[in-house]
Every structure is written in C-alpha cells, then in structure tokens.
Design a protein around this motif. Sequence first.
Motif, short mmCIF file in Angstrom:
data_model
loop_
_atom_site.label_atom_id
_atom_site.label_comp_id
_atom_site.label_asym_id
_atom_site.label_seq_id
_atom_site.Cartn_x
_atom_site.Cartn_y
_atom_site.Cartn_z
N MET A 1 0.84 -1.19 0.00
CA MET A 1 0.00 0.00 0.00
C MET A 1 0.88 1.25 0.00
O MET A 1 1.93 1.28 0.66
N LEU A 2 0.44 2.26 -0.74
CA LEU A 2 1.14 3.54 -0.75
C LEU A 2 0.54 4.41 0.35
O LEU A 2 -0.65 4.69 0.35
N ILE A 3 1.37 4.82 1.29
CA ILE A 3 0.91 5.70 2.38
C ILE A 3 0.99 7.15 1.93
O ILE A 3 0.03 7.91 2.05
N ARG A 4 2.14 7.51 1.38
CA ARG A 4 2.36 8.90 0.96
C ARG A 4 3.51 8.93 -0.03
O ARG A 4 4.42 8.10 0.03
N TYR A 5 3.46 9.89 -0.95
CA TYR A 5 4.52 10.03 -1.94
C TYR A 5 4.82 11.52 -2.11
O TYR A 5 3.92 12.35 -2.17
N SER A 6 6.11 11.85 -2.18
CA SER A 6 6.49 13.24 -2.42
C SER A 6 7.48 13.33 -3.56
O SER A 6 8.31 12.42 -3.76
N VAL A 7 7.39 14.43 -4.32
CA VAL A 7 8.24 14.62 -5.49
C VAL A 7 8.65 16.09 -5.54
O VAL A 7 7.87 16.98 -5.20
N GLU A 8 9.88 16.31 -5.97
CA GLU A 8 10.41 17.67 -6.06
C GLU A 8 11.37 17.77 -7.24
O GLU A 8 12.22 16.90 -7.44
N ASN A 9 11.21 18.83 -8.04
CA ASN A 9 12.07 19.11 -9.19
C ASN A 9 12.10 17.94 -10.17
O ASN A 9 13.16 17.39 -10.49
N PHE A 10 10.92 17.59 -10.67
CA PHE A 10 10.81 16.51 -11.65
C PHE A 10 9.64 16.83 -12.57
O PHE A 10 8.53 17.08 -12.10
N LEU A 11 9.90 16.85 -13.88
CA LEU A 11 8.89 17.20 -14.88
C LEU A 11 8.21 18.52 -14.50
O LEU A 11 8.89 19.52 -14.34
N ARG A 97 14.16 15.13 -5.80
CA ARG A 97 13.94 14.34 -4.59
C ARG A 97 12.65 13.56 -4.70
O ARG A 97 11.60 14.11 -5.06
N PHE A 98 12.71 12.27 -4.37
CA PHE A 98 11.53 11.40 -4.29
C PHE A 98 11.50 10.75 -2.90
O PHE A 98 12.54 10.42 -2.35
N GLU A 99 10.29 10.55 -2.37
CA GLU A 99 10.16 9.72 -1.18
C GLU A 99 8.84 8.94 -1.26
O GLU A 99 7.80 9.51 -1.57
N TYR A 100 8.94 7.66 -0.97
CA TYR A 100 7.79 6.76 -0.93
C TYR A 100 7.61 6.27 0.50
O TYR A 100 8.54 5.70 1.08
N GLU A 101 6.44 6.52 1.06
CA GLU A 101 6.09 5.88 2.32
C GLU A 101 5.12 4.75 1.97
O GLU A 101 4.08 4.99 1.36
N ILE A 102 5.49 3.53 2.33
CA ILE A 102 4.71 2.38 1.89
C ILE A 102 4.41 1.45 3.06
O ILE A 102 5.09 1.47 4.09
N GLN A 103 3.41 0.63 2.85
CA GLN A 103 2.99 -0.38 3.83
C GLN A 103 3.09 -1.74 3.13
O GLN A 103 2.40 -1.98 2.14
N HIS A 104 3.95 -2.60 3.65
CA HIS A 104 4.19 -3.87 2.96
C HIS A 104 4.74 -4.90 3.96
O HIS A 104 5.54 -4.54 4.83
N ASN A 345 -2.87 -6.87 -1.54
CA ASN A 345 -1.44 -6.51 -1.60
C ASN A 345 -1.00 -6.04 -2.98
O ASN A 345 0.12 -6.30 -3.41
N ASN A 346 -1.90 -5.35 -3.68
CA ASN A 346 -1.57 -4.77 -4.97
C ASN A 346 -1.91 -3.29 -4.98
O ASN A 346 -2.90 -2.86 -4.37
N VAL A 347 -1.09 -2.52 -5.68
CA VAL A 347 -1.34 -1.10 -5.88
C VAL A 347 -1.36 -0.85 -7.37
O VAL A 347 -0.34 -0.99 -8.05
N PHE A 348 -2.53 -0.49 -7.90
CA PHE A 348 -2.67 -0.19 -9.32
C PHE A 348 -2.91 1.30 -9.49
O PHE A 348 -3.82 1.87 -8.89
N ILE A 349 -2.08 1.93 -10.31
CA ILE A 349 -2.22 3.36 -10.62
C ILE A 349 -2.51 3.47 -12.11
O ILE A 349 -1.70 3.06 -12.95
N VAL A 350 -3.68 4.00 -12.44
CA VAL A 350 -4.17 4.00 -13.82
C VAL A 350 -4.33 5.43 -14.31
O VAL A 350 -5.05 6.23 -13.71
N ASP A 351 -3.66 5.75 -15.40
CA ASP A 351 -3.80 7.07 -16.02
C ASP A 351 -4.93 7.03 -17.04
O ASP A 351 -5.01 6.11 -17.86
N SER A 378 -5.74 -3.61 -0.91
CA SER A 378 -5.22 -3.22 -2.21
C SER A 378 -5.62 -1.77 -2.45
O SER A 378 -6.53 -1.25 -1.78
N GLN A 379 -4.95 -1.13 -3.41
CA GLN A 379 -5.28 0.26 -3.75
C GLN A 379 -5.55 0.42 -5.23
O GLN A 379 -4.86 -0.17 -6.07
N PHE A 380 -6.55 1.24 -5.53
CA PHE A 380 -6.95 1.56 -6.90
C PHE A 380 -6.88 3.08 -7.01
O PHE A 380 -7.76 3.80 -6.53
N ILE A 381 -5.82 3.59 -7.63
CA ILE A 381 -5.57 5.02 -7.75
C ILE A 381 -5.65 5.40 -9.22
O ILE A 381 -4.97 4.79 -10.06
#
Length: 452
Positions: A1-11, A97-104, A345-351, A378-381
Amino acid sequence: MLIRYSVENFLSFNERQIFSLIPGRGTLKAQHKSSPVNGLTVLKSAVIYGANASGKSNLIKAIEFGKNLILKGTKAEQPISFESFKLDKNAANADSRFEYEIQHKNKNYAYGFVFNSTEIKEEWLFEITKTSETKIFERETVKGFDLSYFKKLNKKEENQFIEFTAKSTPRNQLFLTQIRNSNITEHVSNIEDLLNIIDWFQNALTVIYPSSKNKENSFKLFENTDLQNLFTEMLDYFDTGINGIDLKEISFDKIDVPEDLKEDIKAELLSKKSEKTSAFLSNPQDDKYYIILKKQPDKLAAKILKTKHEITGGGHELFDLRDESDGTRRIMDLIPLMIDLFKGNNVFIVDELERSLHPNLVYDLMDFFLDKCEGINSQFIVASHESILFTQKLLRKDEIWFIVKDKKGGSHLHSLEDYNIRFDKELRRDYLLGRYKGVPKLGNRNNLTILP
C-alpha cells in the motif's frame, strides 16, 4: 500500500508536492480504509483530477520513475536520464527528490533518494510507526553509508559483505538496485527490510497508461478454468457482447513484437526474484492480438486469446482482438487488474481510466472495487477527467485530489479534504464551474482571429 509520496524538481513539479493516502477526519465509508499496521491506516482509493497538462500524468510518471530506477538501474558511467523542472533556471542546477512511504509485509517504511543526472546524493530507508521511526540505512555523498542497523542483526562476516556491497555501489546507482543485482541473500541472513522494499516495487506496484500494452499484473488465466470462466462472466457483466473466450497455443518467438520488448518480458518473468508467473501482451500497433504468457522452468509458453460471439442459428464465431471495439479492448485490459485487486497486496495506478469507456462503466469500475474491498488491502488510484466519479456517494473527501499549475508552470497538489464541505453536498456542478480548481481556464473566443 502507498501511504504517501512526495516529489520535487521533476517534470512539471518544481516545489515539493505530497500525495497522501492517509485518511482525513471523515468517518464515513470505513471500508475504504485498510487494516491498521503499527498504528497506520491507509485509504484504498484515490481519484486525481486536473485540467489537460496540469501534471496528472507527470505525477504517475514520477511514481513509476522511482520503480524503474530501482529495478532497472543505470548503466555504468551513464547519466541518470530524467527531466527536471524546465521553467525555472535554478531548478536546472538543483537536485531532485523522491520519497515513498509504503505499507508492505506488515511494516511501514519511508524510502527515498536525492539525485541529479550524475549521482545519487542521498538515499535512506526508515521503518516507521505512528509515533516513531527506526533507521534501516542512510547514504550521503560526503558521509557515506550508515549501516549500523544491520550490525545488531548479522554476524561480522555478513556485515562485511553488506559494507562491501555498499562501497561497490556506483555513484549513479541506488543501493537498493545494487542489493537486487547482487547475490547478497546467499551471504547475509537478515536484510528482510531491504528485500521488502524491492518486493513492493517489483510485485505490488503496477502503473497502467492509456497506451500500455505489456500488462505487468499477475494473472493465472493460462490453465485455470475457473479464472477463464470469471473472465467471461466479467465480460458479460460489463456488456461487451462477448459470450466466451478461447485460447490457442502459439510460439513465443513468433509473436510480432520488437525483439527488445521480448527480452524485457523474458527478463521480467523468468527472473528468479520475480513473483509474477504470467502476463498479458497486446500488439503495440493495432491490438491485433492478445497474448497470455505463462512462466515455465526455462521458457515462456504463450497462448493467443480469441473472443467468442454467438451465431444466429447456433454455434460461435471466433474474433481477433482487432475485431472488437476500443472500449471492449480497454475493458479486457482492466478485468485482470480488478481480479488482482481482490487478491490483496496490490497497488494499481491508472492514467486516464475513462479512455474509450462510457461514463457509467467508469463509475461502475470504481464502485465495484469499493463495494467489494472490505477486508482487502489493495489500492486503486486513478487519474481522470471523468466528473461522474466526483461525488461523495462514491468517494470520501480525502480520496479526491486536484492538480493545478501556478503562473510559473509548476504543478501543485491539494485535496477536497482542504475544503469545508458537508458530507451530503453534491459536488459535480461546483467542480465543473471551477470552485475546486483543476479545470481548464478558457480564453475569450472573441479575441480569436477566425480565418475565412
């Protein structure tokens, strides 16, 4: 599971932005929250809205970039290939900078890294709870590696091997990549936390774009009659007009896709470190076929999927995938995703979930998961323009996110949770009128020059 995600200076992300799946204050729809792990509960779904070019796809690309950097790495002496924020001269010389906080695996982790095109400047992994954190390892360009955590768990010779692996990690490579590519598990007993993070990126996180062809989701349709029947039932449920499926054996070597793609598929499925046993593959040009691949001891077996349609008067006609509509093919791409979501126990991210789909189907896909997700972690994002999802009848406020661009072209994230809104308020009209941002700002059409 994705708890939190942070991104800096990317795209399109200049300043640090945080995408959080931590539940807010609301108490409704408790089944949308995961079972707590060491005090931390996570939301099972999120929908991200934004105008065209606001940064929705860039957020998903950023999440996937970290996955690819860990699993594929960077070749020796080669730059780390990525795009920093281009609309600020200072960003060109700044680190990303990237950071992933995850639950696994019943633990919570914070894993991240700071980098530029030439090197990984910082990298870290912490185990976290609601009130504390424990450093697993830390890496800095000047100070080097802090691996003191492992000294408590392993023998002296084993720790020497970990230290050797760290010291041999190239400047442009993540330590996790070096761990994954080494035979460290044969020499060190206790590196479970490192392996857990690698496992999450390799076997739990899946990113799906509108044009995705090689589906990474593990799905044992190949020889499992029950799953074939379930696949058919879901095709009928989604009103595709298909009455069944048929699987014909073919040679993997004769599949008409680029050789480099075949090699990538082999490397992914035949890797001893991969838990995936099967995958889907569509024709990159015209969806002429739909291949199901099965992992065998030293090769990949393949079967081509045909759809069955009833013939008036009796019998069936077999169709190639190119004979089906875009919407039907999209549904066939998403059905394995739904089945894997319910495995847990799956995380699906769909654009662009809505691509080629009727709004009612888009709504039902999300509603179907949320209606059946109780007890399933599971997560459906999804990122979407489809406003039919924008309702508190379906989603919690903290599950609705917006991406907007500022005047300098930088993408910013905020949640509906930031607004003081009653739980029973209908939101769709206000969203389309721009109250929550995330919609296009159209110009004055009277100022346009209309050519004769």
